[in-house]
Scaffold this motif. Structure first.
Motif, PDB file in Angstrom:
ATOM      1  N   LEU A 105     -11.601  13.033   1.110  1.00 45.57           N
ATOM      2  CA  LEU A 105     -11.371  14.110   2.071  1.00 45.57           C
ATOM      3  C   LEU A 105     -11.373  13.608   3.499  1.00 45.57           C
ATOM      4  CD1 LEU A 105     -13.717  16.927   0.700  1.00 45.57           C
ATOM      5  CD2 LEU A 105     -11.213  16.911   0.624  1.00 45.57           C
ATOM      6  N   VAL A 106     -10.622  14.301   4.350  1.00 43.46           N
ATOM      7  CA  VAL A 106     -10.711  14.094   5.799  1.00 43.46           C
ATOM      8  C   VAL A 106     -10.874  15.449   6.466  1.00 43.46           C
ATOM      9  CG1 VAL A 106      -9.345  11.974   5.800  1.00 43.46           C
ATOM     10  CG2 VAL A 106      -8.204  14.168   6.115  1.00 43.46           C
ATOM     11  N   LYS A 107     -11.541  15.451   7.598  1.00 43.25           N
ATOM     12  CA  LYS A 107     -11.721  16.690   8.351  1.00 43.25           C
ATOM     13  C   LYS A 107     -10.456  16.995   9.146  1.00 43.25           C
ATOM     14  CE  LYS A 107     -16.703  15.995   8.681  1.00 43.25           C
ATOM     15  NZ  LYS A 107     -17.899  15.881   9.559  1.00 43.25           N
ATOM     16  N   LEU A 108     -10.106  18.282   9.195  1.00 43.42           N
ATOM     17  CA  LEU A 108      -8.899  18.689   9.907  1.00 43.42           C
ATOM     18  C   LEU A 108      -9.199  18.936  11.373  1.00 43.42           C
ATOM     19  CD1 LEU A 108      -6.962  21.272   7.701  1.00 43.42           C
ATOM     20  CD2 LEU A 108      -6.287  18.958   8.330  1.00 43.42           C
ATOM     21  N   LEU A 122       0.167  13.817   2.279  1.00 42.49           N
ATOM     22  CA  LEU A 122       0.735  12.780   1.414  1.00 42.49           C
ATOM     23  C   LEU A 122       2.001  12.191   2.036  1.00 42.49           C
ATOM     24  CD1 LEU A 122       0.778  12.727  -2.406  1.00 42.49           C
ATOM     25  CD2 LEU A 122       2.789  11.989  -1.167  1.00 42.49           C
ATOM     26  N   GLN A 123       2.879  13.066   2.515  1.00 46.48           N
ATOM     27  CA  GLN A 123       4.139  12.590   3.077  1.00 46.48           C
ATOM     28  C   GLN A 123       3.921  11.838   4.386  1.00 46.48           C
ATOM     29  OE1 GLN A 123       6.328  16.265   3.252  1.00 46.48           O
ATOM     30  NE2 GLN A 123       6.767  16.259   1.052  1.00 46.48           N
ATOM     31  N   GLY A 124       3.022  12.333   5.222  1.00 44.12           N
ATOM     32  CA  GLY A 124       2.782  11.694   6.516  1.00 44.12           C
ATOM     33  C   GLY A 124       2.076  10.360   6.392  1.00 44.12           C
ATOM     34  N   ILE A 125       1.079  10.281   5.518  1.00 46.89           N
ATOM     35  CA  ILE A 125       0.394   9.004   5.316  1.00 46.89           C
ATOM     36  C   ILE A 125       1.331   8.005   4.656  1.00 46.89           C
ATOM     37  CG2 ILE A 125      -1.481   7.880   4.056  1.00 46.89           C
ATOM     38  CD1 ILE A 125      -3.206  10.331   4.664  1.00 46.89           C
ATOM     39  N   THR A 126       2.186   8.496   3.748  1.00 51.97           N
ATOM     40  CA  THR A 126       3.204   7.620   3.163  1.00 51.97           C
ATOM     41  C   THR A 126       4.121   7.069   4.245  1.00 51.97           C
ATOM     42  OG1 THR A 126       3.165   8.779   1.035  1.00 51.97           O
ATOM     43  CG2 THR A 126       5.140   7.498   1.550  1.00 51.97           C
ATOM     44  N   ALA A 127       4.595   7.942   5.131  1.00 51.32           N
ATOM     45  CA  ALA A 127       5.450   7.490   6.234  1.00 51.32           C
ATOM     46  C   ALA A 127       4.735   6.449   7.084  1.00 51.32           C
ATOM     47  CB  ALA A 127       5.862   8.689   7.092  1.00 51.32           C
ATOM     48  N   HIS A 128       3.434   6.656   7.318  1.00 53.77           N
ATOM     49  CA  HIS A 128       2.675   5.710   8.137  1.00 53.77           C
ATOM     50  C   HIS A 128       2.626   4.331   7.496  1.00 53.77           C
ATOM     51  CE1 HIS A 128      -1.095   3.652   9.391  1.00 53.77           C
ATOM     52  NE2 HIS A 128      -0.661   4.003  10.584  1.00 53.77           N
ATOM     53  N   PHE A 129       2.251   4.258   6.211  1.00 52.44           N
ATOM     54  CA  PHE A 129       2.123   2.915   5.640  1.00 52.44           C
ATOM     55  C   PHE A 129       3.482   2.262   5.428  1.00 52.44           C
ATOM     56  CE2 PHE A 129       1.605   5.133   1.359  1.00 52.44           C
ATOM     57  CZ  PHE A 129       2.678   4.554   0.690  1.00 52.44           C
ATOM     58  N   LEU A 130       4.533   3.044   5.180  1.00 51.54           N
ATOM     59  CA  LEU A 130       5.855   2.442   5.028  1.00 51.54           C
ATOM     60  C   LEU A 130       6.330   1.804   6.333  1.00 51.54           C
ATOM     61  CD1 LEU A 130       7.713   5.142   2.879  1.00 51.54           C
ATOM     62  CD2 LEU A 130       6.898   2.905   2.119  1.00 51.54           C
ATOM     63  N   LEU A 131       6.108   2.476   7.436  1.00 48.39           N
ATOM     64  CA  LEU A 131       6.599   1.988   8.728  1.00 48.39           C
ATOM     65  C   LEU A 131       5.681   0.968   9.388  1.00 48.39           C
ATOM     66  CD1 LEU A 131       7.824   5.376  10.257  1.00 48.39           C
ATOM     67  CD2 LEU A 131       9.282   3.482   9.502  1.00 48.39           C
ATOM     68  N   HIS A 132       4.396   0.996   9.055  1.00 49.88           N
ATOM     69  CA  HIS A 132       3.424   0.154   9.755  1.00 49.88           C
ATOM     70  C   HIS A 132       2.837  -0.966   8.906  1.00 49.88           C
ATOM     71  CE1 HIS A 132       2.962   2.614  13.471  1.00 49.88           C
ATOM     72  NE2 HIS A 132       3.343   3.589  12.662  1.00 49.88           N
ATOM     73  N   ARG A 133       2.915  -0.829   7.569  1.00 52.44           N
ATOM     74  CA  ARG A 133       2.254  -1.821   6.731  1.00 52.44           C
ATOM     75  C   ARG A 133       3.190  -2.450   5.698  1.00 52.44           C
ATOM     76  NH1 ARG A 133      -2.899   0.875   4.261  1.00 52.44           N
ATOM     77  NH2 ARG A 133      -3.352  -1.292   3.676  1.00 52.44           N
ATOM     78  N   ALA A 269      -6.337   3.323  -1.134  1.00 52.19           N
ATOM     79  CA  ALA A 269      -7.472   3.128  -2.047  1.00 52.19           C
ATOM     80  C   ALA A 269      -8.783   2.965  -1.289  1.00 52.19           C
ATOM     81  CB  ALA A 269      -7.223   1.919  -2.943  1.00 52.19           C
ATOM     82  N   ALA A 270      -8.764   2.206  -0.211  1.00 55.08           N
ATOM     83  CA  ALA A 270      -9.971   1.996   0.588  1.00 55.08           C
ATOM     84  C   ALA A 270     -10.171   3.177   1.538  1.00 55.08           C
ATOM     85  CB  ALA A 270      -9.859   0.695   1.377  1.00 55.08           C
ATOM     86  N   ARG A 271     -11.394   3.657   1.607  1.00 54.18           N
ATOM     87  CA  ARG A 271     -11.702   4.785   2.488  1.00 54.18           C
ATOM     88  C   ARG A 271     -11.277   4.495   3.924  1.00 54.18           C
ATOM     89  NH1 ARG A 271     -12.415  10.144   3.402  1.00 54.18           N
ATOM     90  NH2 ARG A 271     -13.623  10.418   5.313  1.00 54.18           N
ATOM     91  N   ALA A 272     -11.498   3.279   4.389  1.00 56.08           N
ATOM     92  CA  ALA A 272     -11.153   2.929   5.766  1.00 56.08           C
ATOM     93  C   ALA A 272      -9.649   3.040   6.010  1.00 56.08           C
ATOM     94  CB  ALA A 272     -11.640   1.517   6.087  1.00 56.08           C
ATOM     95  N   ASP A 273      -8.844   2.613   5.034  1.00 58.71           N
ATOM     96  CA  ASP A 273      -7.384   2.707   5.187  1.00 58.71           C
ATOM     97  C   ASP A 273      -6.920   4.154   5.186  1.00 58.71           C
ATOM     98  OD1 ASP A 273      -7.023  -0.036   5.333  1.00 58.71           O
ATOM     99  OD2 ASP A 273      -6.772  -0.267   3.172  1.00 58.71           O
ATOM    100  N   LEU A 274      -7.500   4.976   4.296  1.00 56.18           N
ATOM    101  CA  LEU A 274      -7.154   6.391   4.263  1.00 56.18           C
ATOM    102  C   LEU A 274      -7.493   7.062   5.591  1.00 56.18           C
ATOM    103  CD1 LEU A 274      -6.343   9.014   2.781  1.00 56.18           C
ATOM    104  CD2 LEU A 274      -8.720   9.158   1.973  1.00 56.18           C
TER     105      LEU A 274
END
Length: 323
Positions: A105-108, A122-133, A269-274
């Motif tokens: 979970l993350v706080k909003l 899901l879509q936004g975090i996916t976009a982030h890792f695709l473009l940045h990682r 998978a890692a809390r820090a990455d999420l």
């Protein structure tokens, strides 16, 4: 009691059943949340059809936003009443209430409503890792993006524009091409019949260093032909079906290409990455450089109709299910 969409067998949208279940209780390190909104993603279709396997019967869905109702032992970061969101599973989002591990979970932020949150995680975090990682895009580059008018696609178009990156957006209709351009795409291509030739023309023969392809079987080979030598093929979805087995030697003959199949589960998978990806997403949305477009909503009990619309490509942007 909790109401949920369950599947007892894999198949078409008709296998999605609206049922009543006992409300689960949180165990150690778990949180019980009441959903205010649930995200619809193509991965839900994969589980419904059996392309991705899950024990049956099950409640599908991997993304939601709502309010904390109760916490289990050893949960210290969340309290009842807090607004939270999550993405990436485990399965169970298509329900009015659910239990989930606290570290998912993350706080909003106060300026992000539940519907937007359920559409963007899901879509936004996916976009982030695709473009940045997966491939760290650089200002001035030109990239190729399939399904650019979909949920992930529209976020990537906007985020890439904010980063100074040119997007060649591949879509299926003129209407979707206009939508992609309105959201930051530099160029649009309708269909993929002559994809490589059109990319060659748009790039002056240079082609592109990366292709982001969530379509799968129908576009995979055409995508490979759009890459520069040493380019990266990012296959991150199977909307048209799974990519068939390929001769790995073709990567050599096409220019010593790289190929990857990234998943949300690995990158978050890692809390820090999420947490870092969610923070970056909240920040870019907060600045207004990326706007989350919820273009369709359905009652949660009508999830079958939502799935049918998604598979028929009658949706654009994000779709949210409302309990």
């Amino acid at each position: 009691m909790t109401k949920a969409i369950r599947i007892h067998a894999t198949g078409g949208p008709e296998v999605l059943q609206w049922e009543q279940l006992p409300t689960p209780q949180p165990g150690p390190n778990e949180v019980l949340i009441h959903h205010e909104a649930v995200g619809l993603n193509y991965i839900d279709v994969y589980f419904r059809t059996g392309l991705y396997k899950a024990p049956l019967p099950c409640t599908i869905g991997m993304e939601g936003a709502g309010t904390v109702l109760a916490v289990g032992d050893d949960v210290h970061d969340f309290i009842p009443g807090e607004r939270v969101a999550y993405a990436g599973g485990p399965l169970g989002a298509y329900a009015t209430e659910r239990v989930i591990a606290a570290d998912r979970l993350v706080k909003l932020p106060s300026d992000i409503d539940f519907t937007t949150a359920a559409a963007m995680m899901l879509q936004g975090i996916t976009a982030h890792f695709l473009l940045h990682r997966t491939f760290k895009v650089q200002r001035g580059q030109t990239i190729l993006l399939h399904a650019a008018a979909g949920g992930v696609g529209l976020i990537m178009c906007q985020w890439a524009r904010a980063l100074g990156v040119n997007v060649i957006a591949v879509v299926s209709t003129a209407q979707k091409a206009a939508l992609a351009r309105d959201n930051g795409a530099t160029h649009t291509i309708i269909g993929h019949a002559t994809l490589a030739a059109e990319v060659k023309k748009l790039t002056g023969g240079a082609m592109v260093p990366v292709v982001y392809d969530s379509v799968g079987k129908d576009t995979f080979n055409a995508s490979l032909d759009c890459l520069t030598p040493l380019g990266l093929m990012v296959s991150f979805g199977n909307a048209s079906g799974a990519v068939p087995p390929m001769d790995i030697a073709s990567l050599a003959t096409k220019g010593s290409l790289f190929l990857t199949r990234p998943t949300f589960a690995t990158y978050a998978a890692a809390r820090a990455d999420l947490a870092a990806s969610a923070a970056a997403l909240f920040d870019i949305v907060g600045t207004g450089q990326v706007k989350i477009q919820v273009n369709q909503t359905f009652p949660l009990r009508d999830a079958a109709a939502a799935h049918a619309a998604l598979e028929a490509r009658r949706t654009t942007g994000s779709t949210v299910l409302l309990p």
